[in-house]
Motif scaffolding. Structure first.
Motif, PDB file in Angstrom:
ATOM      1  N   UNK A  40      -3.469  -4.012 -12.268  1.00  0.00           N
ATOM      2  CA  UNK A  40      -3.638  -4.682 -10.971  1.00  0.00           C
ATOM      3  C   UNK A  40      -3.394  -3.733  -9.798  1.00  0.00           C
ATOM      4  N   UNK A  41      -3.826  -2.490  -9.959  1.00  0.00           N
ATOM      5  CA  UNK A  41      -3.680  -1.496  -8.898  1.00  0.00           C
ATOM      6  C   UNK A  41      -5.054  -1.109  -8.352  1.00  0.00           C
ATOM      7  N   UNK A  42      -5.044  -0.436  -7.213  1.00  0.00           N
ATOM      8  CA  UNK A  42      -6.279   0.066  -6.608  1.00  0.00           C
ATOM      9  C   UNK A  42      -6.038   1.477  -6.107  1.00  0.00           C
ATOM     10  N   UNK A  43      -6.962   2.380  -6.451  1.00  0.00           N
ATOM     11  CA  UNK A  43      -6.868   3.781  -6.055  1.00  0.00           C
ATOM     12  C   UNK A  43      -8.137   4.147  -5.291  1.00  0.00           C
ATOM     13  N   UNK A  44      -7.974   4.807  -4.151  1.00  0.00           N
ATOM     14  CA  UNK A  44      -9.169   5.203  -3.396  1.00  0.00           C
ATOM     15  C   UNK A  44      -8.952   6.520  -2.690  1.00  0.00           C
ATOM     16  N   UNK A  45     -10.015   7.344  -2.677  1.00  0.00           N
ATOM     17  CA  UNK A  45     -10.125   8.559  -1.870  1.00  0.00           C
ATOM     18  C   UNK A  45      -9.306   9.749  -2.370  1.00  0.00           C
ATOM     19  N   UNK A  46      -8.854   9.736  -3.614  1.00  0.00           N
ATOM     20  CA  UNK A  46      -8.119  10.876  -4.165  1.00  0.00           C
ATOM     21  C   UNK A  46      -9.022  11.738  -5.042  1.00  0.00           C
ATOM     22  N   UNK A  47      -8.697  13.018  -5.196  1.00  0.00           N
ATOM     23  CA  UNK A  47      -9.330  13.784  -6.269  1.00  0.00           C
ATOM     24  C   UNK A  47      -8.986  13.217  -7.658  1.00  0.00           C
ATOM     25  N   UNK A  48      -7.713  12.820  -7.850  1.00  0.00           N
ATOM     26  CA  UNK A  48      -7.252  12.265  -9.126  1.00  0.00           C
ATOM     27  C   UNK A  48      -6.534  10.948  -8.875  1.00  0.00           C
ATOM     28  N   UNK A  49      -6.817   9.952  -9.734  1.00  0.00           N
ATOM     29  CA  UNK A  49      -6.148   8.663  -9.630  1.00  0.00           C
ATOM     30  C   UNK A  49      -4.834   8.633 -10.394  1.00  0.00           C
ATOM     31  N   UNK A  50      -4.899   8.336 -11.697  1.00  0.00           N
ATOM     32  CA  UNK A  50      -3.718   8.284 -12.564  1.00  0.00           C
ATOM     33  C   UNK A  50      -3.760   9.496 -13.486  1.00  0.00           C
ATOM     34  N   UNK A  51      -2.645  10.240 -13.557  1.00  0.00           N
ATOM     35  CA  UNK A  51      -2.627  11.466 -14.353  1.00  0.00           C
ATOM     36  C   UNK A  51      -1.409  11.506 -15.275  1.00  0.00           C
ATOM     37  N   UNK A  52      -1.613  12.149 -16.422  1.00  0.00           N
ATOM     38  CA  UNK A  52      -0.531  12.457 -17.366  1.00  0.00           C
ATOM     39  C   UNK A  52      -0.645  13.945 -17.659  1.00  0.00           C
ATOM     40  N   UNK A  53       0.334  14.744 -17.196  1.00  0.00           N
ATOM     41  CA  UNK A  53       0.202  16.195 -17.276  1.00  0.00           C
ATOM     42  C   UNK A  53       1.569  16.867 -17.152  1.00  0.00           C
ATOM     43  N   UNK A  77       0.842  -1.198   0.000  1.00  0.00           N
ATOM     44  CA  UNK A  77       0.000   0.000   0.000  1.00  0.00           C
ATOM     45  C   UNK A  77       0.877   1.247   0.000  1.00  0.00           C
ATOM     46  N   UNK A  78       0.610   2.136  -0.951  1.00  0.00           N
ATOM     47  CA  UNK A  78       1.278   3.426  -1.017  1.00  0.00           C
ATOM     48  C   UNK A  78       0.366   4.468  -0.367  1.00  0.00           C
ATOM     49  N   UNK A  79       0.878   5.170   0.634  1.00  0.00           N
ATOM     50  CA  UNK A  79       0.158   6.296   1.229  1.00  0.00           C
ATOM     51  C   UNK A  79       0.857   7.559   0.749  1.00  0.00           C
ATOM     52  N   UNK A  80       0.187   8.301  -0.123  1.00  0.00           N
ATOM     53  CA  UNK A  80       0.786   9.510  -0.670  1.00  0.00           C
ATOM     54  C   UNK A  80       0.720   9.549  -2.179  1.00  0.00           C
ATOM     55  N   UNK A  81       1.756  10.093  -2.782  1.00  0.00           N
ATOM     56  CA  UNK A  81       1.791  10.351  -4.226  1.00  0.00           C
ATOM     57  C   UNK A  81       3.120   9.860  -4.798  1.00  0.00           C
ATOM     58  N   UNK A  82       3.046   9.087  -5.883  1.00  0.00           N
ATOM     59  CA  UNK A  82       4.241   8.747  -6.653  1.00  0.00           C
ATOM     60  C   UNK A  82       4.198   9.553  -7.935  1.00  0.00           C
ATOM     61  N   UNK A 125      -3.071  13.966  -6.328  1.00  0.00           N
ATOM     62  CA  UNK A 125      -2.903  12.940  -7.357  1.00  0.00           C
ATOM     63  C   UNK A 125      -2.253  11.702  -6.740  1.00  0.00           C
ATOM     64  N   UNK A 126      -2.710  10.531  -7.138  1.00  0.00           N
ATOM     65  CA  UNK A 126      -2.107   9.303  -6.610  1.00  0.00           C
ATOM     66  C   UNK A 126      -0.853   8.925  -7.386  1.00  0.00           C
ATOM     67  N   UNK A 127      -0.992   8.767  -8.692  1.00  0.00           N
ATOM     68  CA  UNK A 127       0.110   8.327  -9.540  1.00  0.00           C
ATOM     69  C   UNK A 127       0.191   9.268 -10.736  1.00  0.00           C
TER      70      UNK A 127
END
Length: 204
Positions: free
Chosen positions: A110-123, A57-62, A89-91
């Motif tokens: 095979x990932x899980x994202x919860x409780x973020x404004x943004x899950x996976x982003x490219x920006x 489990x990752x707590x934070x942002x990568x 952002x999560x990732x």
């Protein structure tokens, strides 16, 4: 893609070990995160290295913040669950400034994202990033996937793509996909597109 270093397939069990492995890794290496919770805050990675979770489990942002290269590269992130600290952002996958074209294949599976404004982003200066998301769950997220697809703004091109594979599930998600441009003018609001479901996105 380049030859993996001697640290290919390194396994870590805590945040300090993860940071050490990232510092020593080269493009193409894979770091496996053993079972546990990794409170990373904001963890910036400036290499095309793969992350593989084993019930981690990752707590934070990568944040992958990648320097420019003309070579084709790839990144895989698999088997990780993400929960927020104070992160938006999560990732995140972003580029350098000034903006230049890449050829980067990104796989998130095979990932899980919860409780973020943004899950996976490219920006943020990403240009030529080709993201594929599969077998991944998003829960209590505003925008599960957000991608800059600007091909018109001079000097700020962001010719990125998003492919949604099988097995993507959404639970209490406001928008499956957001696409947008770098243009900040009022007229550019029409370039921001929100898709409620993955089918909406795939059907345009």
């Amino acid at each position: 893609i380049g030859e993996p270093s001697v640290l290919a397939n390194t396994t870590v069990s805590d945040v300090d070990g993860l940071k050490t492995a990232i510092a020593a890794a080269s493009d193409g290496d894979t770091i496996t995160l053993e079972q546990g919770t990794y409170e990373v805050g904001t963890l910036t990675i400036q290499k095309c290295i793969n992350l593989k979770g084993n019930d981690a489990e990752i707590v934070g942002n990568i944040c992958y913040q990648l320097l420019y290269t003309a070579d084709s590269k790839s990144i895989s992130v698999t088997g990780l669950s993400f929960t927020p600290g104070n992160n938006v952002q999560a990732l995140q996958f972003r580029g350098e400034s000034p903006n230049r074209g890449y050829n980067l294949a990104i796989s998130v599976s095979d990932c899980a994202f919860s409780e973020y404004p943004y899950g996976v982003t490219v920006n943020s200066h990403a240009n030529g990033y080709h993201l594929t998301v599969s077998d991944t769950s998003f829960t209590n997220i505003d925008k599960a996937m957000s991608v800059n697809v600007d091909t018109k703004t001079a000097g700020q091109e962001a010719d990125n793509t998003l492919t949604i594979g099988s097995g993507v599930t959404l639970t209490n998600v406001a928008h499956a996909v957001e696409t947008f441009s770098n243009d900040t003018s009022v007229e550019a609001n029409q370039d921001i597109k929100l898709f409620k479901t993955t089918n909406d996105y795939e059907n345009g």
